[in-house]
Design a protein around this motif. Structure first.
Motif, short mmCIF file in Angstrom:
data_model
loop_
_atom_site.label_atom_id
_atom_site.label_comp_id
_atom_site.label_asym_id
_atom_site.label_seq_id
_atom_site.Cartn_x
_atom_site.Cartn_y
_atom_site.Cartn_z
N ARG A 198 -7.02 22.09 -38.75
CA ARG A 198 -7.76 23.06 -37.98
C ARG A 198 -8.03 22.57 -36.56
NH1 ARG A 198 -11.90 23.75 -42.92
NH2 ARG A 198 -11.33 21.54 -42.92
N LEU A 199 -8.03 21.25 -36.38
CA LEU A 199 -8.19 20.68 -35.04
C LEU A 199 -6.87 20.56 -34.29
CD1 LEU A 199 -10.68 17.68 -35.51
CD2 LEU A 199 -11.06 19.76 -34.18
N SER A 256 -6.52 22.57 -30.78
CA SER A 256 -7.74 23.32 -30.49
C SER A 256 -8.37 22.83 -29.18
CB SER A 256 -8.74 23.13 -31.63
OG SER A 256 -9.19 21.78 -31.67
N ASP A 257 -9.26 23.65 -28.64
CA ASP A 257 -10.00 23.25 -27.44
C ASP A 257 -10.81 22.00 -27.72
OD1 ASP A 257 -8.96 25.38 -26.05
OD2 ASP A 257 -10.72 26.67 -26.37
N GLU A 258 -11.30 21.89 -28.95
CA GLU A 258 -12.10 20.71 -29.32
C GLU A 258 -11.29 19.43 -29.27
OE1 GLU A 258 -14.88 19.21 -33.10
OE2 GLU A 258 -13.98 21.23 -33.08
N ARG A 278 -8.55 18.99 -27.39
CA ARG A 278 -7.82 18.84 -26.13
C ARG A 278 -8.23 17.60 -25.34
NH1 ARG A 278 -4.08 21.18 -23.19
NH2 ARG A 278 -3.81 22.79 -24.77
#
Length: 246
Positions: free
Chosen positions: A223-224, A229-231, A233
């Motif tokens: 999910r990351l 993901s933006d998280e 990045r």
């Protein structure tokens, strides 16, 4: 005297960059650029592991009418246009054939493919069949076809009708000079005017996928990391800096 025209070829480095990207990434990026499906449906690789990209020389077949075309394989050979597409071959070229999905006529055989290889050709995509397939697979060309047949090219229901014209190969439009990217996933047609932007997008995509692949192999949370993901990045940017890519 039969006369056919050559194609305009894009810079060789553009084809090389697309070969490095591969057909799956090219197809996905083209979809995001508005080309819904550039995939040539039907022909599959019979030369596993080969990945190539190059400008398309095109050959169109039409239904056969015996009063308009000689029946014998070697009758009036210079009127047979499947030869003429090869006369234009230069190093790095691909040949794309609209053979109407015909499963009975062998568009090319070993001898003609040997000539194409000797001219520096990279691969052949045929919406139909080849003959002499055992020998053809030993030539070092990439081959994407629907199947094999012992029959020669005009033995049954189709005849070569035009060279370096727009063709519908596997239901996909191919303009002469389009860049064809082909590998184990199949063949994808890249319009030349979109190729530079596609390369730029695809290289960025390939870079974050490289990072994500590493994290996923270490048990990271999908999910990351897929898609990035933006998280995740900031972590990716630090990784890029460590690799000297920032």
């Amino acid at each position: 005297m039969v006369e056919t025209h050559d194609i305009a070829r894009p810079p060789a480095e553009l084809s090389a960059a697309l070969a490095a990207i591969g057909s799956a990434t090219a197809s996905g990026e083209l979809s995001r650029m508005g080309i819904r499906s550039a995939f040539i449906r039907g022909p599959v690789s019979v030369t596993p592991g080969v990945r190539v990209a190059g400008p398309a020389l095109t050959l169109q077949f039409l239904p056969k009418r015996e009063d308009l075309f000689p029946v014998d394989e070697y009758e009036e050979p210079e009127k047979q246009l499947h030869r003429h597409v090869m006369y234009h071959a230069q190093p790095g070229d691909m040949i794309v054939v609209d053979a109407r999905g015909d499963m009975s006529s062998g568009v090319f055989g070993e001898m003609m493919l040997t000539y194409f290889k000797g001219r520096g050709g990279l691969g052949v995509v045929v919406d139909g069949c080849l003959r002499d397939i055992g020998e053809a697979k030993q030539l070092g060309l990439g081959l994407w076809i629907r199947g094999a047949t012992p029959n020669f090219h005009v033995q049954t229901d189709i005849v070569p009708a035009a060279v370096n014209v727009p063709v519908a190969c596997g239901g996909t439009l191919v303009e002469p000079g389009d860049i064809v990217v082909a590998d184990d996933d199949g063949a994808v047609v890249v319009p030349v005017k979109l190729a530079p932007a596609l390369v730029a997008h695809a290289q960025e995509h390939a870079e974050w996928e490289e990072f994500s692949r590493i994290r996923l192999s270490e048990g990271g949370d999908m999910r990351l990391y897929y898609p990035l993901s933006d998280e995740a990045r900031p972590e990716y940017e630090r990784w890029r800096a460590e690799q000297g890519r920032a």
